[in-house]
Design a protein around this motif. Structure first.
Motif, mmCIF file in Angstrom:
data_model
loop_
_atom_site.group_PDB
_atom_site.id
_atom_site.type_symbol
_atom_site.label_atom_id
_atom_site.label_comp_id
_atom_site.label_asym_id
_atom_site.label_seq_id
_atom_site.Cartn_x
_atom_site.Cartn_y
_atom_site.Cartn_z
ATOM 1 N N TRP A 27 -2.673 -5.534 52.472
ATOM 2 C CA TRP A 27 -3.543 -4.408 52.813
ATOM 3 C C TRP A 27 -4.089 -4.560 54.220
ATOM 4 O O TRP A 27 -4.326 -5.679 54.697
ATOM 5 C CB TRP A 27 -4.725 -4.342 51.842
ATOM 6 C CG TRP A 27 -5.680 -3.217 52.148
ATOM 7 C CD1 TRP A 27 -5.604 -1.925 51.724
ATOM 8 C CD2 TRP A 27 -6.848 -3.290 52.987
ATOM 9 N NE1 TRP A 27 -6.639 -1.192 52.248
ATOM 10 C CE2 TRP A 27 -7.430 -2.003 53.021
ATOM 11 C CE3 TRP A 27 -7.448 -4.322 53.719
ATOM 12 C CZ2 TRP A 27 -8.577 -1.725 53.752
ATOM 13 C CZ3 TRP A 27 -8.591 -4.047 54.444
ATOM 14 C CH2 TRP A 27 -9.151 -2.758 54.457
ATOM 15 N N MET A 28 -4.254 -3.425 54.905
ATOM 16 C CA MET A 28 -5.026 -3.336 56.140
ATOM 17 C C MET A 28 -5.357 -1.864 56.371
ATOM 18 O O MET A 28 -4.690 -0.978 55.823
ATOM 19 C CB MET A 28 -4.283 -3.946 57.333
ATOM 20 C CG MET A 28 -2.961 -3.340 57.692
ATOM 21 S SD MET A 28 -2.233 -4.235 59.105
ATOM 22 C CE MET A 28 -0.621 -3.447 59.206
ATOM 23 N N VAL A 41 -10.248 -6.661 57.367
ATOM 24 C CA VAL A 41 -9.222 -5.955 58.142
ATOM 25 C C VAL A 41 -7.820 -6.236 57.611
ATOM 26 O O VAL A 41 -6.991 -5.335 57.533
ATOM 27 C CB VAL A 41 -9.305 -6.341 59.634
ATOM 28 C CG1 VAL A 41 -8.198 -5.664 60.437
ATOM 29 C CG2 VAL A 41 -10.674 -5.959 60.205
ATOM 30 N N VAL A 42 -7.533 -7.477 57.236
ATOM 31 C CA VAL A 42 -6.175 -7.832 56.801
ATOM 32 C C VAL A 42 -6.266 -8.678 55.535
ATOM 33 O O VAL A 42 -7.083 -9.605 55.449
ATOM 34 C CB VAL A 42 -5.415 -8.617 57.889
ATOM 35 C CG1 VAL A 42 -4.010 -8.980 57.390
ATOM 36 C CG2 VAL A 42 -5.315 -7.802 59.173
ATOM 37 N N VAL A 43 -5.433 -8.331 54.549
ATOM 38 C CA VAL A 43 -5.318 -9.126 53.326
ATOM 39 C C VAL A 43 -3.851 -9.455 53.099
ATOM 40 O O VAL A 43 -3.005 -8.552 53.075
ATOM 41 C CB VAL A 43 -5.875 -8.374 52.094
ATOM 42 C CG1 VAL A 43 -5.691 -9.220 50.831
ATOM 43 C CG2 VAL A 43 -7.340 -8.027 52.296
ATOM 44 N N PHE A 44 -3.567 -10.743 52.956
ATOM 45 C CA PHE A 44 -2.212 -11.191 52.640
ATOM 46 C C PHE A 44 -2.120 -11.507 51.142
ATOM 47 O O PHE A 44 -3.141 -11.615 50.454
ATOM 48 C CB PHE A 44 -1.859 -12.440 53.450
ATOM 49 C CG PHE A 44 -1.838 -12.232 54.939
ATOM 50 C CD1 PHE A 44 -0.720 -11.706 55.566
ATOM 51 C CD2 PHE A 44 -2.938 -12.543 55.718
ATOM 52 C CE1 PHE A 44 -0.701 -11.497 56.936
ATOM 53 C CE2 PHE A 44 -2.933 -12.351 57.087
ATOM 54 C CZ PHE A 44 -1.815 -11.823 57.701
ATOM 55 N N HIS A 168 -7.690 -13.674 54.063
ATOM 56 C CA HIS A 168 -8.573 -12.521 54.207
ATOM 57 C C HIS A 168 -9.169 -12.590 55.608
ATOM 58 O O HIS A 168 -9.956 -13.496 55.902
ATOM 59 C CB HIS A 168 -9.686 -12.534 53.150
ATOM 60 C CG HIS A 168 -9.189 -12.406 51.744
ATOM 61 N ND1 HIS A 168 -8.625 -13.464 51.052
ATOM 62 C CD2 HIS A 168 -9.166 -11.347 50.891
ATOM 63 C CE1 HIS A 168 -8.290 -13.055 49.836
ATOM 64 N NE2 HIS A 168 -8.600 -11.781 49.711
ATOM 65 N N LEU A 169 -8.787 -11.684 56.478
ATOM 66 C CA LEU A 169 -9.213 -11.718 57.872
ATOM 67 C C LEU A 169 -10.235 -10.610 58.131
ATOM 68 O O LEU A 169 -10.042 -9.471 57.696
ATOM 69 C CB LEU A 169 -8.010 -11.553 58.805
ATOM 70 C CG LEU A 169 -6.849 -12.549 58.571
ATOM 71 C CD1 LEU A 169 -5.741 -12.321 59.597
ATOM 72 C CD2 LEU A 169 -7.344 -13.986 58.618
#
Length: 303
Positions: A27-28, A41-44, A168-169
């Motif tokens: 997700w982003m 902002v960013v999920v891996f 999780h960024l």
């Protein structure tokens, strides 16, 4: 040369190191969406590492329980050995009393038997002391061994949780989110794709000013140097040109498979005079390098 507008203080989001060489982007935000400092902002993909964390937590519980059982067992053996030592000390004192009776008050056989029992009681006492010391040392060693094993698992678990947090960024600044270009396909990286370690997947454009990032073909690279003057034009405003200066020339070539088999060097260009139009990070820019005499020595269309 081709280039693009970049913010001078952008925050870049990069795929972290994981146990696998690639990982799925889960997700982003949509490109252009404005985020605030502290926003996710960013999920891996976290499925694998969460499974590993569960395994380590289970291993920690098991190790803690086994350590408790082993230590309790050894503590009981130390108590038993201490009790055995006390009993041996009492038997030894009793044997000393019986052996101290003069031979005149008993038969020779009884006297010799008492001396034998004293010797046996002394040996038993010495063995009881050795056994207690051995059990105490065994308990100390086992406690240290179990502590080391638990500490090892805790360290692994801490590392796994740290790795999980890196998936999780969060935003360190306000600004619009820009999706990065796929290094192989030349398209925007999208949610659901697998990305490799150290790939840039997104950026947040800063608001403190703009620069130009450009790429020069390896054939033209020897003619490029710092402080060289350039003329810039945005594809969105092709009739408007504005001056810039090359401030950084990369010494390491990179392959751009979407552009062909050639290698390219990265340039960073300061905008000397901002045009009276809005420049947005991600805008495609045409860069023309100018000779000292004022003529153009290298130019190219933007993407």
């Amino acid at each position: 040369m081709t280039g693009q507008i970049i913010a001078s203080e952008s925050q870049h989001f990069v795929t972290p190191w994981t146990s696998n060489w690639n990982i799925q982007l889960k997700w982003m935000p949509d490109e252009g969406e404005i985020v605030k400092k502290g926003d996710l902002v960013v999920v891996f993909d976290t499925a694998n590492i969460e499974s590993e964390i569960e395994q380590q937590e289970s291993a920690l519980r098991l190790a803690t329980e086994q350590a408790r059982e082993k230590i309790l067992k050894l503590e009981q053996e130390v108590i038993d050995s201490n009790h055995g030592l006390t009993e041996s000390e009492l038997r030894n004192k009793l044997a000393q009393l019986e052996a101290g009776i003069p031979v005149d008050f008993q038969t020779r056989y009884e006297f010799e038997s008492a001396q034998f029992e004293l010797t046996k009681a002394y040996k038993t006492l010495e063995l009881a002391k050795i056994k207690l010391t051995s059990k105490q040392q065994e308990l100390t060693a086992e406690i240290k061994k179990q502590q080391l094993e638990i500490s090892r698992i805790e360290a692994v678990l801490k590392k796994k949780n740290l790795d999980l947090s890196k998936l999780h960024l969060y935003a360190d600044q306000d600004g619009p989110v820009l999706h990065a270009m796929h290094p192989w396909h030349g398209t925007k990286i999208a949610v659901g794709q697998n990305v490799q370690t150290r790939w840039r997947v997104a950026s947040i454009a800063g608001t403190s000013g703009s620069k130009v990032q450009a790429w020069v073909n390896e054939v033209d690279w020897p003619m490029i140097h710092q402080q060289q003057a350039v003329m810039l034009a945005a594809d969105a405003y092709p009739a408007i040109s504005f001056p810039g200066t090359i401030t950084k020339v990369s010494q390491q070539a990179e392959e751009k498979q979407e552009w062909g088999n050639a290698s390219y060097y990265e340039l960073e260009i300061d905008i000397d005079e901002l045009p009276k139009v809005r420049l947005i990070p991600g805008m495609s820019i045409q860069v023309r390098v100018i000779k000292q005499q004022g003529s153009i020595i290298a130019s190219g269309d933007s993407e």
